[in-house]
Design a protein around this motif. Structure first.
Motif, mmCIF file in Angstrom:
data_model
loop_
_atom_site.group_PDB
_atom_site.id
_atom_site.type_symbol
_atom_site.label_atom_id
_atom_site.label_comp_id
_atom_site.label_asym_id
_atom_site.label_seq_id
_atom_site.Cartn_x
_atom_site.Cartn_y
_atom_site.Cartn_z
ATOM 1 N N LYS A 1 -17.005 -53.105 49.755
ATOM 2 C CA LYS A 1 -16.060 -52.227 50.585
ATOM 3 C C LYS A 1 -14.803 -51.815 50.129
ATOM 4 C CE LYS A 1 -16.420 -53.271 55.031
ATOM 5 N NZ LYS A 1 -16.452 -53.749 56.368
ATOM 6 N N GLU A 2 -14.200 -52.829 49.255
ATOM 7 C CA GLU A 2 -12.763 -52.825 48.852
ATOM 8 C C GLU A 2 -12.983 -51.863 47.653
ATOM 9 O OE1 GLU A 2 -10.887 -56.657 48.769
ATOM 10 O OE2 GLU A 2 -9.708 -55.916 47.102
ATOM 11 N N ASP B 1 -17.456 -57.517 51.677
ATOM 12 C CA ASP B 1 -16.194 -57.062 51.744
ATOM 13 C C ASP B 1 -15.612 -56.581 50.339
ATOM 14 O OD1 ASP B 1 -16.022 -57.821 54.071
ATOM 15 O OD2 ASP B 1 -15.180 -59.611 54.046
ATOM 16 N N ILE C 1 -13.574 -48.338 51.235
ATOM 17 C CA ILE C 1 -14.061 -47.975 52.696
ATOM 18 C C ILE C 1 -13.680 -49.254 53.607
ATOM 19 C CG2 ILE C 1 -15.684 -46.166 52.381
ATOM 20 C CD1 ILE C 1 -18.028 -48.032 52.137
ATOM 21 N N LYS C 2 -12.769 -49.826 53.326
ATOM 22 C CA LYS C 2 -12.621 -51.044 53.984
ATOM 23 C C LYS C 2 -12.590 -51.237 55.361
ATOM 24 C CE LYS C 2 -9.065 -54.042 51.832
ATOM 25 N NZ LYS C 2 -7.811 -54.395 51.305
ATOM 26 N N GLU C 3 -12.263 -50.007 56.156
ATOM 27 C CA GLU C 3 -12.388 -49.996 57.280
ATOM 28 C C GLU C 3 -13.808 -49.781 58.271
ATOM 29 O OE1 GLU C 3 -8.929 -51.025 56.719
ATOM 30 O OE2 GLU C 3 -9.540 -50.972 58.895
ATOM 31 N N PHE C 4 -14.701 -49.356 57.049
ATOM 32 C CA PHE C 4 -16.104 -49.065 57.713
ATOM 33 C C PHE C 4 -16.665 -50.289 58.001
ATOM 34 C CE2 PHE C 4 -20.238 -47.199 57.073
ATOM 35 C CZ PHE C 4 -20.214 -46.055 57.536
ATOM 36 N N GLN C 5 -17.486 -50.078 59.220
ATOM 37 C CA GLN C 5 -18.169 -51.269 59.609
ATOM 38 C C GLN C 5 -19.544 -51.133 59.200
ATOM 39 O OE1 GLN C 5 -19.276 -51.622 63.820
ATOM 40 N NE2 GLN C 5 -20.916 -53.227 62.910
#
Ligand SMILES: [Zn+2]
Ligand SMILES: [Zn+2]
Length: 119
Positions: A94-95, A91, A99-103
Motif C-alpha cells: 500500500k505504501e 502495508d 494508497i496508504k489510506e485505502f482499506q
C-alpha cells in the motif's frame, strides 16, 4: 447451509491441500484418476464459489486452482509455466502504491515474466 462432502469432492480438495500449489483441472484430474474430468471441473467451480479454494488466472494457460493456507501472491514464468508463491506485507505494498489510506479487502499481485529456468 452446510454441504456434506462426498468422497470424490473430498478427494479433490485433499489433492489441493496436499500439493500446496496451483493446479489446473487436468493436473487435479491426473492425481484423482477415478474421478472424471467433468466432475473435477464441477467441484473446482463449486469450491471456488464457496471460497474454499482460489481460482487463479495466472497467464495465457487455463485457470489454476489453489488451496491457500495464507494469502499470498504469484509470479509466473510465461515460458516454463513455473509459479512462484510469495508473500509481502499489505502495508508495504500500500505504501509503495501510494494508497496508504485505502482499506484493502483483497490484495493479490500477479507478476508475469520469465524465471531463471534457462540458467
Ligand atoms: Zn521459467
Ligand atoms: Zn499460490
Amino acid at each position: 447451509m452446510k454441504t456434506r462432502l462426498t468422497k470424490k469432492r473430498q478427494a479433490i480438495l485433499n489433492v489441493l491441500k496436499k500439493q500446496r500449489t496451483a493446479l489446473s483441472a487436468a493436473e487435479v484430474h491426473a492425481l484423482v484418476p477415478d474421478v472424471d474430468l467433468a466432475t473435477v471441473y464441477r467441484n473446482l467451480e463449486h469450491f471456488t464459489n464457496e471460497k474454499v479454494i482460489k481460482k487463479l488466472q495466472l497467464g495465457t494457460q487455463e485457470a489454476r486452482f489453489e488451496f491457500q493456507h495464507e494469502p499470498h501472491h504469484h509470479a509466473v514464468c510465461t515460458e516454463c509455466n513455473r509459479v512462484i508463491h510469495f508473500t509481502a506485507p499489505d502495508d508495504r505494498i500500500k505504501e509503495l502504491l501510494g494508497i496508504k489510506e485505502f482499506q484493502v479487502d483483497d490484495l493479490e499481485v500477479t507478476v508475469r515474466g520469465v524465471c531463471n529456468h534457462k540458467k
